[in-house]
Design a protein around this motif. Structure first.
Motif, PDB file in Angstrom:
ATOM      1  N   ILE A   1       0.854  -1.187   0.000  1.00 37.18           N
ATOM      2  CA  ILE A   1       0.000   0.000   0.000  1.00 37.18           C
ATOM      3  C   ILE A   1       0.889   1.235   0.000  1.00 37.18           C
ATOM      4  O   ILE A   1       1.863   1.310   0.756  1.00 37.18           O
ATOM      5  N   SER A   2       0.568   2.208  -0.862  1.00 40.99           N
ATOM      6  CA  SER A   2       1.373   3.422  -0.912  1.00 40.99           C
ATOM      7  C   SER A   2       0.487   4.640  -1.094  1.00 40.99           C
ATOM      8  O   SER A   2      -0.712   4.529  -1.372  1.00 40.99           O
ATOM      9  N   GLY A   3       1.104   5.824  -0.924  1.00 42.04           N
ATOM     10  CA  GLY A   3       0.405   7.085  -1.132  1.00 42.04           C
ATOM     11  C   GLY A   3       1.138   7.900  -2.182  1.00 42.04           C
ATOM     12  O   GLY A   3       2.361   8.054  -2.115  1.00 42.04           O
ATOM     13  N   LEU A   4       0.439   8.426  -3.149  1.00 39.63           N
ATOM     14  CA  LEU A   4       1.068   9.110  -4.281  1.00 39.63           C
ATOM     15  C   LEU A   4       1.935  10.286  -3.833  1.00 39.63           C
ATOM     16  O   LEU A   4       3.014  10.508  -4.383  1.00 39.63           O
ATOM     17  N   THR A   5       1.486  11.043  -2.836  1.00 38.37           N
ATOM     18  CA  THR A   5       2.218  12.249  -2.437  1.00 38.37           C
ATOM     19  C   THR A   5       3.023  12.038  -1.160  1.00 38.37           C
ATOM     20  O   THR A   5       3.359  13.001  -0.464  1.00 38.37           O
ATOM     21  N   ASP A   6       3.353  10.802  -0.861  1.00 39.19           N
ATOM     22  CA  ASP A   6       4.095  10.474   0.355  1.00 39.19           C
ATOM     23  C   ASP A   6       5.538  10.972   0.241  1.00 39.19           C
ATOM     24  O   ASP A   6       6.300  10.480  -0.594  1.00 39.19           O
ATOM     25  N   PRO A   7       5.977  11.922   1.100  1.00 39.00           N
ATOM     26  CA  PRO A   7       7.358  12.398   1.024  1.00 39.00           C
ATOM     27  C   PRO A   7       8.323  11.544   1.829  1.00 39.00           C
ATOM     28  O   PRO A   7       9.534  11.730   1.749  1.00 39.00           O
ATOM     29  N   ARG A   8       7.814  10.612   2.621  1.00 33.67           N
ATOM     30  CA  ARG A   8       8.660   9.802   3.505  1.00 33.67           C
ATOM     31  C   ARG A   8       9.090   8.511   2.813  1.00 33.67           C
ATOM     32  O   ARG A   8      10.277   8.199   2.742  1.00 33.67           O
ATOM     33  N   VAL A   9       8.100   7.743   2.357  1.00 31.31           N
ATOM     34  CA  VAL A   9       8.392   6.567   1.522  1.00 31.31           C
ATOM     35  C   VAL A   9       7.692   6.816   0.193  1.00 31.31           C
ATOM     36  O   VAL A   9       6.472   6.703   0.102  1.00 31.31           O
ATOM     37  N   THR A  10       8.460   7.164  -0.791  1.00 33.80           N
ATOM     38  CA  THR A  10       7.876   7.587  -2.057  1.00 33.80           C
ATOM     39  C   THR A  10       7.133   6.447  -2.742  1.00 33.80           C
ATOM     40  O   THR A  10       7.489   5.283  -2.593  1.00 33.80           O
ATOM     41  N   TYR A  11       6.097   6.803  -3.488  1.00 40.04           N
ATOM     42  CA  TYR A  11       5.216   5.817  -4.108  1.00 40.04           C
ATOM     43  C   TYR A  11       5.981   4.823  -4.974  1.00 40.04           C
ATOM     44  O   TYR A  11       5.561   3.679  -5.162  1.00 40.04           O
ATOM     45  N   TRP A  12       7.116   5.272  -5.566  1.00 40.37           N
ATOM     46  CA  TRP A  12       7.779   4.382  -6.518  1.00 40.37           C
ATOM     47  C   TRP A  12       8.476   3.201  -5.847  1.00 40.37           C
ATOM     48  O   TRP A  12       8.758   2.210  -6.500  1.00 40.37           O
ATOM     49  N   GLU A  13       8.735   3.273  -4.544  1.00 37.09           N
ATOM     50  CA  GLU A  13       9.396   2.136  -3.894  1.00 37.09           C
ATOM     51  C   GLU A  13       8.526   0.873  -3.927  1.00 37.09           C
ATOM     52  O   GLU A  13       8.948  -0.167  -4.443  1.00 37.09           O
ATOM     53  N   PRO A  14       7.307   0.894  -3.374  1.00 42.73           N
ATOM     54  CA  PRO A  14       6.488  -0.317  -3.473  1.00 42.73           C
ATOM     55  C   PRO A  14       6.093  -0.660  -4.902  1.00 42.73           C
ATOM     56  O   PRO A  14       5.901  -1.840  -5.229  1.00 42.73           O
ATOM     57  N   THR A  15       5.972   0.343  -5.764  1.00 45.23           N
ATOM     58  CA  THR A  15       5.598   0.083  -7.152  1.00 45.23           C
ATOM     59  C   THR A  15       6.689  -0.720  -7.858  1.00 45.23           C
ATOM     60  O   THR A  15       6.414  -1.709  -8.567  1.00 45.23           O
ATOM     61  N   LYS A  16       7.933  -0.309  -7.681  1.00 50.18           N
ATOM     62  CA  LYS A  16       9.065  -1.051  -8.249  1.00 50.18           C
ATOM     63  C   LYS A  16       9.162  -2.457  -7.645  1.00 50.18           C
ATOM     64  O   LYS A  16       9.438  -3.441  -8.350  1.00 50.18           O
ATOM     65  N   TRP A  17       8.965  -2.539  -6.345  1.00 45.50           N
ATOM     66  CA  TRP A  17       9.081  -3.821  -5.631  1.00 45.50           C
ATOM     67  C   TRP A  17       8.096  -4.848  -6.173  1.00 45.50           C
ATOM     68  O   TRP A  17       8.457  -5.988  -6.468  1.00 45.50           O
ATOM     69  N   VAL A  18       6.842  -4.426  -6.337  1.00 44.44           N
ATOM     70  CA  VAL A  18       5.820  -5.340  -6.852  1.00 44.44           C
ATOM     71  C   VAL A  18       6.173  -5.781  -8.271  1.00 44.44           C
ATOM     72  O   VAL A  18       6.033  -6.961  -8.634  1.00 44.44           O
ATOM     73  N   ALA A  19       6.639  -4.855  -9.086  1.00 41.53           N
ATOM     74  CA  ALA A  19       7.022  -5.206 -10.460  1.00 41.53           C
ATOM     75  C   ALA A  19       8.148  -6.244 -10.460  1.00 41.53           C
ATOM     76  O   ALA A  19       8.133  -7.208 -11.243  1.00 41.53           O
ATOM     77  N   LYS A  20       9.113  -6.069  -9.585  1.00 40.96           N
ATOM     78  CA  LYS A  20      10.244  -6.992  -9.549  1.00 40.96           C
ATOM     79  C   LYS A  20       9.844  -8.349  -8.979  1.00 40.96           C
ATOM     80  O   LYS A  20      10.338  -9.395  -9.439  1.00 40.96           O
ATOM     81  N   LEU A  21       8.963  -8.361  -7.995  1.00 40.27           N
ATOM     82  CA  LEU A  21       8.455  -9.630  -7.468  1.00 40.27           C
ATOM     83  C   LEU A  21       7.780 -10.434  -8.575  1.00 40.27           C
ATOM     84  O   LEU A  21       7.998 -11.646  -8.706  1.00 40.27           O
ATOM     85  N   ARG A  22       6.958  -9.758  -9.373  1.00 40.82           N
ATOM     86  CA  ARG A  22       6.275 -10.454 -10.468  1.00 40.82           C
ATOM     87  C   ARG A  22       7.272 -10.984 -11.489  1.00 40.82           C
ATOM     88  O   ARG A  22       7.093 -12.070 -12.050  1.00 40.82           O
ATOM     89  N   GLU A  23       8.304 -10.207 -11.735  1.00 39.13           N
ATOM     90  CA  GLU A  23       9.298 -10.630 -12.715  1.00 39.13           C
ATOM     91  C   GLU A  23      10.089 -11.840 -12.227  1.00 39.13           C
ATOM     92  O   GLU A  23      10.279 -12.814 -12.975  1.00 39.13           O
ATOM     93  N   LYS A  24      10.533 -11.813 -10.980  1.00 35.42           N
ATOM     94  CA  LYS A  24      11.428 -12.843 -10.468  1.00 35.42           C
ATOM     95  C   LYS A  24      10.704 -14.099 -10.005  1.00 35.42           C
ATOM     96  O   LYS A  24      11.259 -15.209 -10.070  1.00 35.42           O
ATOM     97  N   ALA A  25       9.486 -13.945  -9.496  1.00 34.83           N
ATOM     98  CA  ALA A  25       8.762 -15.108  -8.966  1.00 34.83           C
ATOM     99  C   ALA A  25       7.313 -15.058  -9.414  1.00 34.83           C
ATOM    100  O   ALA A  25       6.393 -14.904  -8.611  1.00 34.83           O
ATOM    101  N   PRO A  26       7.077 -15.187 -10.722  1.00 30.94           N
ATOM    102  CA  PRO A  26       5.726 -15.009 -11.259  1.00 30.94           C
ATOM    103  C   PRO A  26       4.732 -16.074 -10.807  1.00 30.94           C
ATOM    104  O   PRO A  26       3.530 -15.825 -10.804  1.00 30.94           O
ATOM    105  N   GLU A  27       5.228 -17.255 -10.420  1.00 34.46           N
ATOM    106  CA  GLU A  27       4.324 -18.330 -10.016  1.00 34.46           C
ATOM    107  C   GLU A  27       3.921 -18.233  -8.555  1.00 34.46           C
ATOM    108  O   GLU A  27       3.040 -18.964  -8.104  1.00 34.46           O
TER     109      GLU A  27
END
Length: 701
Positions: free
Chosen positions: A634-660
């Motif tokens: 879960i993320s917030g678009l205007t979050d200045p502490r943990v920017t939205y792109w951190e979880p967004t990148k993480w989810v993308a990489k999880l799908r890439e590395k362990a799609p099953e």
């Protein structure tokens, strides 16, 4: 893990994030990030105006939201049920017990159906309420609205109030005439959220956030003047330090507090001459912290100087508070962590923690006699509210446990009498005797005993069949209290064991507990959490395929780390605003929190050793082909502490590395920041959403 994954069937194809490799090299080590494009180049401007977000990034976030909604569409009715339960446990027209200050007593209230706080005052000894600020009216028509409160002037004529309507934590300050309810023309933009009045009520001090969202300047504003005319009082040029401004109960000084996570420095400005240069109390020394409270002719200073790892209290003359004049008053005791302190005309008060449990200590300033306030439950929370006046014998504190609703007390420090002012109402009913709260100890990998606080119904079978939500944080020295939460009852009533793992990185067992979970020792935090899961399984509170792990922010980093280290031990993971791209963020010194965070995690820009520490556990960098459980990020678009792109990148990489494995679900609040939605019921909707995921994973829908 097969059982938990089986609850997600026939999901649509998740969004496919394109790979656009970007490489960086530090200390001769080259990394390639395929998803760096998700970081908006104009993030500073976008935080203030979300409409500026790159359309390609927005489209990807919206696709992720649509995928998440499809995956959890069958929980909609459950979410509504959970929300209704949680809302039913809240007294909608609730009011605080007003705090006396001069001729008035000030408090807050909520109205039935209202999302935001209303601020009011009454005559000191009772009478009709005078509404000062209606949060619901101010929030009308806004997707996001968060108040920073209202602070009245010493003459009770004016009030400073602040709001953030983007979720970016840039607050606008306004000045209200408390007799008419009208705002003056004064508007102060891009502040940290509050102000401190000068005693005459004609001016105030505030902290300005710079373009990188760092509170770096303190200004003095004179009522009626434009913001451009405000005098710069002090500027902190080191981007590694935060800064705040505060006042004293006697209105004698303005405090300028400069600190990072392990070093602090104070400058004080006498209110007798508001144009003077602030006086330095003690120069910053790496690893030395201190904080001040005024006691008339002396300052009482809480510090870890001279090897006082768990802190001590010293005193110094008001006119000469420099370190050379510090004299020990409350000696350092290893294992007794002093958390905060306050001074009054006849008493010194501090909150401390021994053996993982808090207590309040009162010291008579004349005789030196001390006594404490403590409670007998195995695990509980104690909060010191203090008072708004200096010449008083009465302080206010709150108490709760995981089974006992919050209680508010006034305590007479002279007579030692406590008066119960209010007990938290649970309109739908709550019988503490139906529940059990316990504290157990899990043995970590190195023999350290990790406290785990538990809540469950008395009729919950402890035979390994119960699902468990295991919560953890473990950073910045923050201790998670074993306090009452009406929301957790929705899980307990469905057979869950609710558990808090008090892992290293917090100060639950003293300052060493914090030190042993940071920098080179950060992995202790993750291993402690896994040890807590192991212990709960060994003692048959739950089973591995029944544990849903949850953490947010730095606790979200914990979630990412345990997902990589022991995915087979968790049925599901909830990672709220998760700090998962640790290495990339700590290498980017333009981000708001990066320089101030280096003492917590390490500085990979300057040190190869610290680079390698972080690289070894950074969740995003260590995603692999593993049997990950279902993960909700879960993320917030205007979050200045943990920017939205951190979880967004993480989810993308999880799908890439362990799609099953997985599935991996991402929810981005498109009109919120770090804390999620701002209204009290809106927040309940988010908790109901998270708990619905946990219940689905556990097969308890």
């Amino acid at each position: 893990m097969a059982r938990s994954k089986a609850v997600f069937q026939n999901l649509p194809t998740p969004p496919n994030a394109p790979k656009k490799p970007v490489s960086d090299t530090h200390h001769g080590i080259t990394r390639t990030d395929d998803y760096a494009w998700m970081r908006a180049d104009n993030w500073q401007a976008m935080f203030k105006d979300p409409s500026l977000l790159d359309p390609a990034i927005r489209a990807h976030l919206e696709a992720e939201n649509a995928h998440m909604e499809a995956a959890l569409g069958d929980t909609q009715d459950l979410q509504k049920t959970l929300f209704a339960e949680m809302k039913g446990r809240i007294k909608e027209d609730d009011s605080s017990v007003p705090m006396k200050d001069g001729p008035y007593a000030y408090g807050t209230l909520f109205v039935t159906g209202g999302e935001q706080a209303h601020y009011f005052r009454t005559p000191r000894d009772g009478g009709d309420r005078e509404l000062l600020l209606d949060g619901d009216r101010e929030a009308a028509g806004k997707d996001y609205f968060r108040l920073s409160g209202i602070d009245h002037s010493s003459n009770h004529a004016l009030g400073i109030w602040g709001y953030d309507d983007k979720g970016s934590e840039y607050f606008t300050l306004r000045v209200r005439d408390l007799s008419t309810g009208e705002d003056l023309p004064d508007v102060i933009e891009n502040t940290a959220g509050g102000g401190v009045w000068a005693p005459d009520g004609k001016s105030f001090f505030y902290t300005l956030q710079d373009e990188n969202h760092r509170p770096s300047k303190v200004f003095h504003h004179i009522i009626g003047e434009p913001q451009s005319a405000d005098r710069l009082v002090f500027e902190e040029t080191d981007p590694g330090f935060f800064m705040g401004v505060g006042g004293s109960l006697l209105d004698d000084v303005i405090y300028i507090d400069i600190h990072d996570h392990e070093t602090s420095e104070y400058r004080i400005l006498s209110t007798k001459d508001l144009t003077a240069e602030p006086l330095l109390v003690a120069e910053r020394e790496e690893g030395i912290e201190y904080s001040l409270t005024e006691g008339g002719d002396v300052f009482y200073i809480l510090t870890n100087a001279d090897g006082a790892k768990d802190f001590k209290i010293v005193e110094a003359p008001f006119e000469a508070p420099g370190k050379e004049n510090w004299t020990d008053l409350v000696a350092h005791e290893p294992g007794r962590l002093i958390l905060s302190h306050m001074a009054f005309a006849r008493h010194l008060v501090w909150l401390e923690r021994r053996d993982g449990l808090p207590r309040i200590v009162v010291r008579d300033r004349r005789s030196g006699e001390e006594h404490s306030i403590a409670f007998a439950e195995e695990a509980y929370s104690l909060g010191l509210s203090g008072a708004a006046e200096y010449d008083t014998d009465v302080i206010r504190f709150s108490y709760s446990s995981m089974t006992t609703p919050s209680q508010l007390f006034d305590y007479d420090m002279a007579t030692r009498q406590r008066t119960l002012l209010k007990t938290q109402e649970v309109p739908s009913g709550h019988n503490p005797d139906d529940y059990v709260t316990r504290r157990v100890m899990a043995t970590s990998h190195d023999g350290a005993l990790v406290p785990v606080s538990l809540l469950y119904r008395k009729d919950t079978p402890l035979d390994g069949s119960a699902p468990c939500l295991l919560y953890g944080y473990g950073a910045y020295g923050i201790s998670i209290p074993a306090s009452f939460s009406t929301n957790n009852l929705s899980l307990a009533d469905r057979g869950f064991v609710y558990a808090i793992a008090h892992v290293r990185g917090g100060k639950d067992k003293g300052f060493s507990w914090y030190e042993d979970g940071k920098m080179a020792l950060k992995e202790n935090t993750f291993k402690d959490f896994i040890a807590a899961a192991d212990h709960l399984v060994a003692q048959r509170f739950t089973a591995y395929d029944q544990i849903i792990a949850e953490g947010g922010s730095a606790g979200g980093m914990l979630m990412g780390a345990i997902a990589n280290m022991a995915p087979e031990k968790f049925a599901g993971i909830i990672a709220a605003v998760p700090f998962v791209d640790v290495l990339t963020t700590m290498l980017d010194d333009t981000l708001p929190l990066t320089p101030p965070e280096w003492p917590e995690w390490g500085n990979p820009l300057e040190s190869e050793e610290e680079y390698r520490w972080i690289a070894a556990y950074s969740p995003y960098d260590n995603v692999g082909t593993k049997s990950y459980p279902p993960i909700l990020a879960i993320s917030g678009l205007t979050d200045p502490r943990v920017t939205y792109w951190e979880p967004t990148k993480w989810v993308a990489k999880l799908r890439e590395k362990a799609p099953e494995a997985g599935p991996y679900l991402l929810k981005t609040n498109m009109a919120a920041g770090h804390g999620g939605k701002s209204g009290r019921f809106q927040r309940l909707e988010e908790i109901a959403f998270e708990y619905a995921f946990a219940l689905k994973v556990a097969g308890r829908m």
